[in-house]
Design a protein around this motif. Structure first.
Motif, PDB file in Angstrom:
ATOM      1  N   ALA A  64       0.824  -1.208   0.000  1.00 19.52           N
ATOM      2  CA  ALA A  64       0.000   0.000   0.000  1.00 19.52           C
ATOM      3  C   ALA A  64       0.865   1.268   0.000  1.00 19.52           C
ATOM      4  O   ALA A  64       0.566   2.224  -0.722  1.00 19.52           O
ATOM      5  N   HIS A  65       1.930   1.270   0.777  1.00 16.49           N
ATOM      6  CA  HIS A  65       2.761   2.473   0.893  1.00 16.49           C
ATOM      7  C   HIS A  65       3.435   2.827  -0.434  1.00 16.49           C
ATOM      8  O   HIS A  65       3.514   4.007  -0.805  1.00 16.49           O
ATOM      9  N   THR A  66       3.921   1.824  -1.160  1.00 14.52           N
ATOM     10  CA  THR A  66       4.557   2.105  -2.454  1.00 14.52           C
ATOM     11  C   THR A  66       3.532   2.668  -3.434  1.00 14.52           C
ATOM     12  O   THR A  66       3.885   3.430  -4.340  1.00 14.52           O
ATOM     13  N   ASN A  94       1.247   6.951   4.648  1.00 10.14           N
ATOM     14  CA  ASN A  94       2.340   7.913   4.660  1.00 10.14           C
ATOM     15  C   ASN A  94       3.354   7.399   5.679  1.00 10.14           C
ATOM     16  O   ASN A  94       3.036   7.192   6.850  1.00 10.14           O
ATOM     17  N   SER A  95       4.585   7.163   5.229  1.00  5.94           N
ATOM     18  CA  SER A  95       5.581   6.582   6.129  1.00  5.94           C
ATOM     19  C   SER A  95       6.114   7.607   7.113  1.00  5.94           C
ATOM     20  O   SER A  95       5.950   7.470   8.319  1.00  5.94           O
ATOM     21  N   TYR A  96       6.764   8.666   6.554  1.00  8.56           N
ATOM     22  CA  TYR A  96       7.437   9.626   7.441  1.00  8.56           C
ATOM     23  C   TYR A  96       7.464  11.044   6.882  1.00  8.56           C
ATOM     24  O   TYR A  96       8.274  11.844   7.329  1.00  8.56           O
ATOM     25  N   ASN A 155      12.370   3.552  -8.139  1.00 12.33           N
ATOM     26  CA  ASN A 155      13.506   3.155  -7.299  1.00 12.33           C
ATOM     27  C   ASN A 155      13.079   2.964  -5.843  1.00 12.33           C
ATOM     28  O   ASN A 155      13.591   2.083  -5.142  1.00 12.33           O
ATOM     29  N   HIS A 156      12.148   3.786  -5.398  1.00 11.81           N
ATOM     30  CA  HIS A 156      11.588   3.643  -4.054  1.00 11.81           C
ATOM     31  C   HIS A 156      10.916   2.282  -3.905  1.00 11.81           C
ATOM     32  O   HIS A 156      11.105   1.581  -2.906  1.00 11.81           O
ATOM     33  N   GLU A 157      10.158   1.883  -4.918  1.00 15.22           N
ATOM     34  CA  GLU A 157       9.467   0.587  -4.823  1.00 15.22           C
ATOM     35  C   GLU A 157      10.480  -0.557  -4.780  1.00 15.22           C
ATOM     36  O   GLU A 157      10.283  -1.547  -4.066  1.00 15.22           O
ATOM     37  N   GLN A 159      13.399  -0.398  -3.374  1.00 12.24           N
ATOM     38  CA  GLN A 159      13.902  -0.446  -2.002  1.00 12.24           C
ATOM     39  C   GLN A 159      12.927  -1.207  -1.099  1.00 12.24           C
ATOM     40  O   GLN A 159      13.332  -1.995  -0.246  1.00 12.24           O
ATOM     41  N   HIS A 160      11.644  -0.965  -1.321  1.00 10.33           N
ATOM     42  CA  HIS A 160      10.653  -1.676  -0.506  1.00 10.33           C
ATOM     43  C   HIS A 160      10.572  -3.147  -0.861  1.00 10.33           C
ATOM     44  O   HIS A 160      10.210  -3.973  -0.013  1.00 10.33           O
ATOM     45  N   GLN A 161      10.906  -3.516  -2.102  1.00  7.60           N
ATOM     46  CA  GLN A 161      10.942  -4.941  -2.450  1.00  7.60           C
ATOM     47  C   GLN A 161      11.964  -5.660  -1.569  1.00  7.60           C
ATOM     48  O   GLN A 161      11.722  -6.775  -1.100  1.00  7.60           O
TER      49      GLN A 161
HETATM   50 FE   LIG Z   1       9.086   4.311   1.563  1.00  8.97          FE
END
Ligand SMILES: [Fe+2]
Length: 415
Positions: A64-66, A94-96, A155-157, A159-161
Motif C-alpha cells: 500500500a505504501h509504495t 504515509n511513512s514519514y 527506485n523507491h518501490e 527499495q521496498h521490495q
Molecule cells: Fe518508503
C-alpha cells in the motif's frame, strides 16, 4: 533474486530526455509494480499481515505504501480533479513525510487488519491504471514535471521490495517451524581471500553518471585517500566462526562502548538467524533452516559486530570513500562487483556531502533528514533488485540493525 531490465533502462536516461522516452517510462513503471506482486505471490494473507518488530513492516503495508507514494506525489499533484482512492489511506500509508500530513504510528502497522489484502491489491490496481492513463496521455510539459518523481517512485518501490523480503524473514524467524518461503538459492562460492592494491590520491566521491541517483549521492566532491589494500570479497561464515571460537564476543577490548552495552543487553553471541542444533550451526534463510554455508559471506551482523571483527582481525573497515574509490578502480573482483551478496558496513557515518541539497519539494524528506546517528553501507545484497545499486549508492542503518543482509569487507592496515 530478480532482474530489473526496464528500471535499469530508465535509470540510465538523462532527466532531460525523459520526455522522448514515454514508452520506456511506462514499461518501467509496469515492470516494477508487477515484480512486487510476483515477489509476494508465495505469501498468504496471514503472512502479509505480520509485523515482528517496530523496524519491520507488514508486507501488506509495503504494497500500500509504495502505491501511496505514486498517488500522493504524482496523481494528487499533477492530475487535476483526482480524488484520493480512499482518503484514510493518505494517513495510513504515509511513512514519514511530515510535510504530507499525519502518519499512522510505525510500530502499530501490524494492527491494520483493515483494509484487507484484497482491498490493498485493488488500491494498487486503481492507482496503476490512473498512473498509466496520466503517463500515456499527458502533455510533454506535464510529463517533464512528473517523470523525475516517477523514476524516484520506481527506485523507491525497489527499495521496498528488499524490505518486504527482510521484514518477512524476520517475522518467519519467530515461528518455531521455520517456514520456507522461497526456493533455496544457489550457493555463493566466495573463494580465497586476496588483498587488492588500490592507489590513493585525490579521488572523487558521489554520482558521476547522467541518469538517476538519489539526492544523498550528490554533490560529487574530492576526497584525499592514501594507498590501501582491500579484500577481494566480504568476510565469510567460516571466518566469522573463527572470531566466535576465539571468544571475541566475550572480549570487551574488541568492542566499542555502545557495542558492548548492546551486546550485553541483547545477549548477542552470534549473527542474527544463526542457531546451534546438535552441535552444528544452522542458519535461518528464506528457504527455511539450512546448514551454515561456510563459504558464503556472513550476513545479518550489526555495525558493532562488524567493527569488533575488524579490530579482532587486526584490520579495519573501509570508509565509504575508500570503498567507492576501490569499486570504481578495481571493477571485478572487488567492492561492487557483480554477484555481491551483502551490504557492507563502512566506517563512515551517514552525513551530508559538502554542499548537499535535499531534492526539491516534499520528497526532500526522502533521505536528508536521516543524516544523523546512522552508518553507511555500500554495495548491494542478494535481495536487492538487479541494477538498483551503483558505486556511489549509499545505504544507511542504525549501528545495531541486523535484519538486513549486512556484512563487511576488510581494509588492510599492515601492508
Ligand atoms: Fe518508503
Amino acid at each position: 533474486m530478480f532482474q530489473a531490465q526496464a528500471t535499469q533502462t530508465v535509470n540510465d536516461l538523462s532527466p532531460s530526455r525523459y520526455v522522448q522516452h514515454r514508452d520506456e517510462l511506462v514499461r518501467a513503471f509496469r515492470d516494477v509494480r508487477q515484480r512486487t506482486l510476483t515477489l509476494t505471490a508465495p505469501l498468504s494473507a496471514e503472512d502479509m499481515q505480520l509485523q515482528s518488530m517496530p523496524d519491520a513492516s507488514p508486507g501488506k503495508w509495503h504494497l500500500a505504501h509504495t502505491t501511496w507514494f505514486f498517488e500522493a506525489f504524482i496523481l494528487q499533484q499533477h492530475l487535476p480533479g483526482f480524488a484520493w482512492h480512499e482518503p484514510a489511506y493518505a494517513r495510513l500509508y504515509n511513512s514519514y513525510y511530515n510535510a504530507m500530513g499525519e502518519q499512522y504510528p510505525r510500530p502499530a502497522r501490524g494492527l491494520l487488519s483493515r483494509p484487507s489484502l484484497d482491498e490493498v491489491r485493488h488500491y494498487r490496481h486503481a492507482v496503476e491504471e490512473a498512473m498509466a492513463e496520466l503517463l500515456g496521455t499527458c502533455a510533454d510539459r506535464v510529463l517533464a514535471a512528473i517523470a523525475p518523481l516517477l523514476v524516484l517512485g520506481i527506485n523507491h518501490e525497489q527499495q521496498h521490495q528488499e524490505l518486504i523480503l527482510t521484514d518477512i524473514k524476520h517475522a518467519m524467524y519467530r515461528n518455531p517451524t521455520y517456514p520456507a518461503l522461497f526456493e533455496r538459492p544457489a550457493a555463493a562460492g566466495a573463494g580465497e581471500l586476496r588483498w587488492l592494491a588500490v592507489e590513493g590520491g585525490v579521488s572523487h566521491a558521489g554520482f558521476d553518471g547522467g541518469g538517476f541517483c538519489f539526492d544523498n549521492e550528490l554533490p560529487r566532491h574530492p576526497v584525499l585517500l592514501t594507498d590501501f589494500h582491500i579484500a577481494n570479497r566480504p568476510v565469510n561464515n567460516a571466518e566469522w566462526l573463527e572470531f566466535m571460537n576465539d571468544g571475541a564476543y566475550r572480549e570487551p577490548l574488541l568492542w566499542l562502548s555502545d557495542g558492548w552495552s548492546w551486546r550485553q543487553e541483547n545477549h548477542v553471541s552470534a549473527p542474527l538467524y544463526w542457531l546451534r542444533r546438535d552441535g552444528d550451526w544452522q542458519q535461518f534463510t528464506l528457504a527455511g533452516l539450512q546448514p551454515l554455508d561456510l563459504a558464503a559471506p556472513v550476513t545479518h551482523v550489526s555495525y558493532y559486530e562488524a567493527d569488533a571483527y575488524a579490530r579482532w582481525s587486526g584490520q579495519r573497515l573501509p570508509t565509504e570513500f575508500e570503498w567507492e574509490h576501490a569499486a570504481r578502480s578495481l571493477g571485478s573482483p572487488g567492492p561492487g562487483a557483480d554477484g555481491a551478496h551483502c551490504w557492507e558496513w563502512t566506517a563512515s557515518p551517514y552525513m551530508a556531502y559538502p554542499g548537499f541539497r535535499p531534492a526539491s519539494g516534499n520528497v526532500g524528506e526522502y533521505n536528508g533528514k536521516f543524516m544523523i546517528n546512522q552508518m553507511v553501507l555500500r554495495g548491494a545484497s542478494r535481495a536487492t533488485a538487479h541494477g538498483h545499486s551503483r558505486p556511489s549508492y549509499r545505504n544507511f542503518f542504525y549501528p545495531d540493525a541486523r535484519w538486513q543482509y549486512s556484512g563487511l569487507r576488510l581494509l588492510r592496515t599492515d601492508a
